[in-house]
Structures are given as C-alpha cells and as structure tokens.
Write an enzyme that holds these catalytic residues in place. Structure first.
Site, PDB file in Angstrom:
ATOM      1  N   ARG A 543       0.928  -1.126  -0.084  1.00  0.00           N
ATOM      2  CA  ARG A 543      -0.090   0.066  -0.085  1.00  0.00           C
ATOM      3  C   ARG A 543       1.052   1.230   0.082  1.00  0.00           C
ATOM      4  O   ARG A 543       2.087   1.359   0.723  1.00  0.00           O
ATOM      5  CB  ARG A 543      -0.788   0.263   1.253  1.00  0.00           C
ATOM      6  CG  ARG A 543      -1.776  -1.214   1.426  1.00  0.00           C
ATOM      7  CD  ARG A 543      -2.830  -1.250   0.210  1.00  0.00           C
ATOM      8  NE  ARG A 543      -3.793  -0.216   0.521  1.00  0.00           N
ATOM      9  CZ  ARG A 543      -4.858   0.064  -0.345  1.00  0.00           C
ATOM     10  NH1 ARG A 543      -5.296  -1.079  -1.005  1.00  0.00           N
ATOM     11  NH2 ARG A 543      -5.577   1.082  -0.151  1.00  0.00           N
ATOM     12  N   VAL A 544       0.396   2.207  -0.658  1.00  0.00           N
ATOM     13  CA  VAL A 544       1.214   3.534  -0.859  1.00  0.00           C
ATOM     14  C   VAL A 544       1.434   3.973   0.558  1.00  0.00           C
ATOM     15  O   VAL A 544       2.307   4.661   0.725  1.00  0.00           O
ATOM     16  CB  VAL A 544       0.941   4.393  -1.867  1.00  0.00           C
ATOM     17  CG1 VAL A 544       1.308   3.882  -3.053  1.00  0.00           C
ATOM     18  CG2 VAL A 544      -0.586   4.612  -1.563  1.00  0.00           C
ATOM     19  N   ASP A 545       0.449   3.762   1.470  1.00  0.00           N
ATOM     20  CA  ASP A 545       0.719   4.384   2.914  1.00  0.00           C
ATOM     21  C   ASP A 545       1.846   3.547   3.747  1.00  0.00           C
ATOM     22  O   ASP A 545       2.251   4.037   4.696  1.00  0.00           O
ATOM     23  CB  ASP A 545      -0.517   4.478   3.646  1.00  0.00           C
ATOM     24  CG  ASP A 545      -1.464   3.334   3.491  1.00  0.00           C
ATOM     25  OD1 ASP A 545      -1.134   2.319   2.616  1.00  0.00           O
ATOM     26  OD2 ASP A 545      -2.597   3.259   3.757  1.00  0.00           O
ATOM     27  N   ASP A 546       2.283   2.588   2.936  1.00  0.00           N
ATOM     28  CA  ASP A 546       3.613   1.998   3.481  1.00  0.00           C
ATOM     29  C   ASP A 546       4.830   2.266   2.857  1.00  0.00           C
ATOM     30  O   ASP A 546       5.876   1.363   3.099  1.00  0.00           O
ATOM     31  CB  ASP A 546       3.246   0.327   3.316  1.00  0.00           C
ATOM     32  CG  ASP A 546       2.065  -0.028   4.160  1.00  0.00           C
ATOM     33  OD1 ASP A 546       1.395  -1.079   3.883  1.00  0.00           O
ATOM     34  OD2 ASP A 546       1.801   0.605   5.205  1.00  0.00           O
TER      35      ASP A 546
END
Ligand code: 6R9
Length: 675
Positions: A543-546
C-alpha cells in the site's frame, strides 16, 4: 531459455508485437529471450510439458489475446459472456463507463439489458450439460476424519430448498441478507440461494466481533441473518449465535431490526439444547429448509442488478460496502479462474480462503462453480491438529500417501506481496520445483484477478505478479498523476473499466469517487505502489501508505522486509516509517526470528548488513525491534497502523486493537521496545 524454446514456437517478427496498446512493450524481451536480466531476478520457466497442455502456452498467444481485449473490448468480452446462459442478450453498447471525475459522475456498466442469473449459470447450467453427478463441493470438517460431498445436482437441490424458504418468509429481489457463517457447505449454499432469488448477500467473516457485525447490519438493513450456533476452528468451539444475538441487539439501538435469524445446528460444535434461543425470531435451519421443494424458479435479473455487498476496511473510518453486480462479475470471475489456474475439468481445486473475504467469493464459490469445477471447502484452521493438515487434505482428495503433494499442479498466492524467499519456499518445498505459482494481485474492489501469471505462458520471477489479465490496463503514475512508461515505479492505477469492477460503495457514491477516482483523475487508483522492471514485469510494493521516503529515496516496506526475510535467522518482518530528523523518514523494522534463535547484538548487525547488501545503504533499518509475534488481522494482514504507533512511541494512540487475531502481541512488543 531452453525450455521456453521448446514449449513455444519462435516468434515471426518483432514488428507484429504491440508497442502502443496495452503498454507492455518489454514483454518482447521475454519472447525473444535476449535481454532478460537473469542475474537480477532468476527466471523460473514452466516446464515444456506444462506449457504444452496449458490454455495459454506462450507469450505470443497471451499477447494476441491481450491485444484483442484492449483493442476490441466489446467483442472480446461479448465472446466470453456468450459462454453463459442469458435469458435475454445484453443491449448495445456492451459497456459504458466514465472513470474521469472531471467529466461527471463515475459510472461503470457492463452487459446492461442482459438478463441472466449467476446461480443458474453455476448450477442448473452444469447439471444440464452433463455435470449433474460431478462433485461440486468436497467438505472437510475441522476434525480429521470422514468428509462430506455434494454433486452439482445435490447442490442445486439444497440451494433451491433454501431459496424457497427465503422467498416464503418474504425475502424479495433486491433485499439484503446478512450471512455470518463459517466454512460449512451451508455458506456457499446460502450465497447461491440469495443469488437465485435476486437477493443481495452480505457475507460477514465469522471471525468478526459482534460490534463489527452490528455495524454491517445497520448499514444494509437485512430482514434475515443466516448463521450457525457454533463452530470449531482448532480445538475450541466459538459460539457464533451468541455473537449474532449481541449484534442484533446492538443494531436495534440504531433502529434496525432483524425479523428472522436462521440458525444452522452445527452439531459437531454445539447441540441445539445448549444454544441460547429467542422464540419468535430464531429458526433452526434443519427444522424448516429440508421441508421445501428441491426446485425453485430462478429470478431473472439485469446484468447490472446488485449481486452482493462485501465490507472492506478503508484507511480510516467505517468499513466500505463494496458493491458488485451480476453480469460483469460473473463473466470476470469465471474467466480469471479458468486462465490463472489453467483450469482442467479433471482438477480438484482448493482455495484456503474463507468465503468471508473477496477471495472466497470469487475463487471458492463463483469462479470455480461457473466452470463446473470440484471445490474443496475446509472448515478448520490450517494448523489443526498440526501444521501438516493442508498437505494431508491435498493428498486425501487425490488418495495418495500422506504428504506426497504429487497431485498439485498450480499454486496460488494472494493478499500481500509475496517476498522472493517465501516464493522460493512455496515453489521448491511445497511444489517440488514443479508447479507454477499464480501470484495474483487484485482487491475486493476489482472483483477478480488483475495482474497475474498465466502459468503456462511465460517465465516467472519470484515475487512478481507478472502481467495484466485480459482487458486490464495497469498504469503507473507519478505523484502528479502523470503516466510513467517503461522501467519505473509509482502509484498503481487502472485505465478503463473491466467487467469485474465494483460499481459503487453502498449508499455512498461520493466516497467511491473520492477514494478511488479523485486522487488521479482519469484513472481508478488502487492504493498500491508498483514498479515495472525493464522486462515489463510488475512488482507490487505494498500500500502506498506503507512507502517510506528516506532522504528522497522511496523504499517499499515490502522490499526491506523481503531483504530481512532472506536472512536465514529471520522468520518474518514488518517495516514501517518513523520520523527522522535528518532523513525525513527512518526505517523501523519489526523482526520475528526463526524458532530457537536468540536475540543478539551480532544478529542485529547481520540483519542490517543483509539489507545494505540487497538494497543499498540508504535502506538499512535504523532500528530492529525484536518481535515474538506481529499484530495481524484475522485474515492474516499485518496491521501496520499499530506498528507505526509503537515505532513512534505514541502508545496512547494505538486505536482499536480488538480486530487483531491475537491482541496480546501488542503488549509483548511494547515490552520489547528497548531490547
Ligand atoms: C484479494 C485481496 C487488497 C490489497 C491490495 C494489495 C494487497 C493483494 C496481492 C497484494 C501484492 C499480491 N494484495 N494481492 N499485494 N501482491 N498478489 O487480498 O483483496 O483484501 O481487498 O486486499 O491486498 O495491497 O491493495 P483485499
């Protein structure tokens, strides 16, 4: 390379290959075998035997089909849709779409005007075409021992009885039915019964709490909840009916009342005498359903009528009710199942996912049954009574000696990036270096596989989901939403719609547009990061939040984890970003060691060296946090939100930890923070 040469005829001319449509020019290299960087990523070729028998047996064949799917989607998908029964054919255009928020409301429609029924296509169609006596479902109970099975004809009868009962108590087309069942045969039966009468099922994973169940009941307001009294997963019984009672009481406080709670008596877990009961609302499945006729007329529905809701968690706030419709979902799950697993009618197919998740919807129930496949449904946990249970089940249904796994042909993986180390274990140990792995990237929202190997078509790279499925145009964009071509990394989006796409978030079309279509106008935004290598292979980075940005270097948490896990003493790793004075973000790694290995300063250093060696000095973790266990959801996903809070010492902001499979690990982690 030898192998692929044998398996696939030589390519006529490079000019024949697409350069524009589909944007996968680098696959040319694979076909011609001239520039693959095997020193970077070892290639794993399907055997010549496998490819010869495969539905898609060469890169050229894939390219030809892929190109057609992009250049003539209406024609391509009409042909596939025609394999199913339609009471009335769809109208024109075959699909209509707007995926661009700047041009008005987002809308996606496929096969509009077509009249069909997915239950009819799963069951009646197979019964009528010679599969009546073929086993549709093998059911393996929690306790090792005798199993149960249903042929297609028997499954149809069971589904019709339940459908008749539901109609009798007033469930109509368009009504929501909440299903809170474990992996009993009654779970796919209940889904199919709803589909048969045009009701909209909303399956809630039976590991969810009363509170989460109530939240979903309140959102879709069902008249009926279908459950069972209890289930055993491993040695201990879980009283599901008690959870449902609490959830229904909770829902009543928000003004949502449930008229009927249809309860299956799961005798192996709990007898009816010991089950708490509400007269007037609760009904035993076994007392009513078997009394109904075994035939039930089909409710013919429009392709764009709703089939089901499935709630999925967003980054914040309340769960999103992902809505799928009948026609496109039917066509898409059926065809992705067939090609990604190279399905053969003689296969016995087992997907270990629970029907409470999208994987169980698309690849336990609908996809396989639409293909007339034989499916294994397993009630219990993969490690009960011991960690050999999966291979026991594999062998049992092929009747060979314990744990030979000789019957395995294709392996699958889904849900998280699979790191090369895990990939190699799966390939070498489980599959005896013989079975291709379909590492399928997709989401609840996409309905079916989006980026996936076609196992006979091309060499694999351990850890890469490879290439797009037919009709899918993955696009990698930069932070401004500009499409990047060739070798690159960025945000994974999809251009144009595909039949299996979700149509809205139930009751909240605005959130649908905001979450998925506004971040990068013109595209569906997946929320995932992805890179494409010079051969055109796709590598999902999480995930791009990762994504962590260290001194301007974008590092996927998955990359660092992969490196850590390749260390012989590291069993599992989860990496999060933490604020760092100098670098912007620093890398914080939670590491679970292989059983029996003690923590030591030396090992800490050696883990850091491994990451330096594999990615570069900039990716070296700033902190290694010993982790006896990691906080995971019941579906096995690591909850990085919690890890981020632990890493940044915001311990009073841990948030809701009740959905964790084992909330105890959080305390352990906090205690180990300074070791
Ligand atoms: C099917 C499913 C979706 C998210 C998705 C991505 C991750 C799924 C993956 C993968 C890397 C794969 N994901 N498959 N990441 N490689 N093969 O899991 O649906 O529960 O909605 O999760 O899972 O991050 O965005 P869902």
């Amino acid at each position: 390379r030898q192998e692929i040469g044998m398996a696939n005829p030589p390519v006529e001319s490079m000019k024949e290959l697409p350069s524009g449509a589909g944007k996968i020019p680098h696959i040319n290299a694979v076909i011609l075998g001239d520039s693959l960087a095997s020193e970077e990523h070892d290639l794993v070729f399907p055997s010549a035997d496998f490819s010869r028998e495969a539905l898609v047996s060469s890169p050229e064949q894939y390219l030809q089909m892929y190109r057609r799917s992009i250049e003539d989607p209406a024609g391509f998908w009409s042909e596939i849709a025609s394999q199913f029964y339609w009471k009335q054919k769809w109208g024109q255009p075959v699909f209509s779409q707007n995926l661009d928020v700047r041009k008005g409301p987002i809308h996606i429609e496929w096969f509009k005007g077509g009249v069909t029924n997915i239950c009819y296509n799963c069951l009646d169609r197979n019964v009528e075409s010679g599969n009546a006596d073929k086993v549709a479902i093998y059911w393996e109970p929690n306790e090792p021992g005798p199993h149960d099975s249903l042929t297609y004809a028997q499954l149809l009868h069971r589904v019709c009885q339940l459908a008749n009962y539901l109609k009798d108590i007033g469930v109509k087309k368009g009504d929501a039915v909440v299903i809170y069942l474990p992996m009993l045969m009654e779970l796919p039966i209940a889904m199919l019964a709803c589909a048969r009468i045009g009701a909209v099922h909303s399956v809630v994973f039976a590991g969810f709490s009363a509170e989460s169940l109530a939240q979903r009941i309140v959102d879709c307001k069902p008249k009926v909840v279908i459950t069972c009294n209890a289930v055993k997963r491993g040695p201990k019984p879980i009283h599901l009916k008690d959870i449902v009672d609490t959830a229904i009481d909770e829902s009543a406080k928000s003004g949502v009342s449930v008229d009927v709670c249809l309860t299956y008596e799961n005798q192996s877990a709990l007898k009816r005498e010991s089950t708490k009961w509400r007269e007037g609302r609760d009904v035993w499945w076994q007392d009513v359903v078997p009394n109904y006729p075994t035939t039930c007329e089909v409710e013919w529905v429009d392709a764009e009528d709703p089939l089901f809701l499935l709630y999925t968690s967003g980054s914040t706030g309340k769960p999103k009710g992902v809505l799928h419709t009948v026609g496109g979902y039917m066509v898409y799950t059926a065809i992705t199942f067939k090609y990604a697993f190279d399905y053969k009618p003689s296969d016995i197919y087992w997907c270990t996912a629970d029907c409470g998740w999208i994987t169980g919807h698309s690849y336990v129930t609908y996809g396989p049954l639409l293909n007339g496949a034989t499916v294994v449904v397993y009630e219990g946990a993969p490690n009960y009574p011991d960690s050999g249970r999966c291979w026991d089940i594999v062998d049992k249904f092929k009747y060979v000696t314990r744990y030979s796994r000789k019957s395995l042909r294709v392996l699958g993986s889904v849900g998280e990036p699979i790191n090369p180390t895990a990939w190699r274990w799966f390939f070498n140990v489980v599959g005896d270096s013989r079975c291709p792995i379909s590492d399928t990237w997709w989401q609840t929202e996409t309905g079916g596989f989006m980026i996936t190997p076609l196992p006979g078509a091309w060499p694999q790279k351990p850890g890469s989901a490879t290439f797009p499925f037919f009709g899918v145009q993955p696009v990698i964009v930069d932070e401004k939403g500009v499409e990047i071509e060739g070798e690159c990394s960025g945000y994974l989006c999809v251009k144009d719609s595909w039949p299996g796409a979700f149509r809205t978030l139930y009751g909240d079309h605005e959130r649908y547009e905001t979450t998925y279509f506004k971040p990068f106008p013109g595209y569906y935004f997946s929320g995932d990061g992805c890179s494409r290598d010079k051969d055109g292979y796709h590598w999902l980075t999480g995930r791009v939040d990762d994504v962590i940005n260290v001194s301007g270097h974008r590092i996927g948490t998955a990359e660092v984890e992969s490196a850590l896990v390749s260390h012989p003493n590291c069993a599992e790793a989860a990496v999060v970003g933490v604020e760092h004075e100098v670098k912007g973000q620093g890398i914080y790694a939670f590491v679970t060691l292989v059983e029996g290995v003690p923590y030591s300063e030396e090992l800490r250093k050696s883990l850091i060296v491994t990451v330096r060696q594999q990615i570069g000095a900039f990716a070296a973790p700033d902190k290694i946090h010993w982790a006896p266990g990691l906080p995971k959801t019941r579906s096995g996903k690591i909850m990085r939100r919690i890890l981020r809070k632990i890493a940044s010492k915001q311990l009073d902001e841990l948030g809701d930890t009740s959905t964790l499979a084992d909330p105890g690990v959080v305390k352990q982690l906090i205690e180990l923070a300074d070791r």
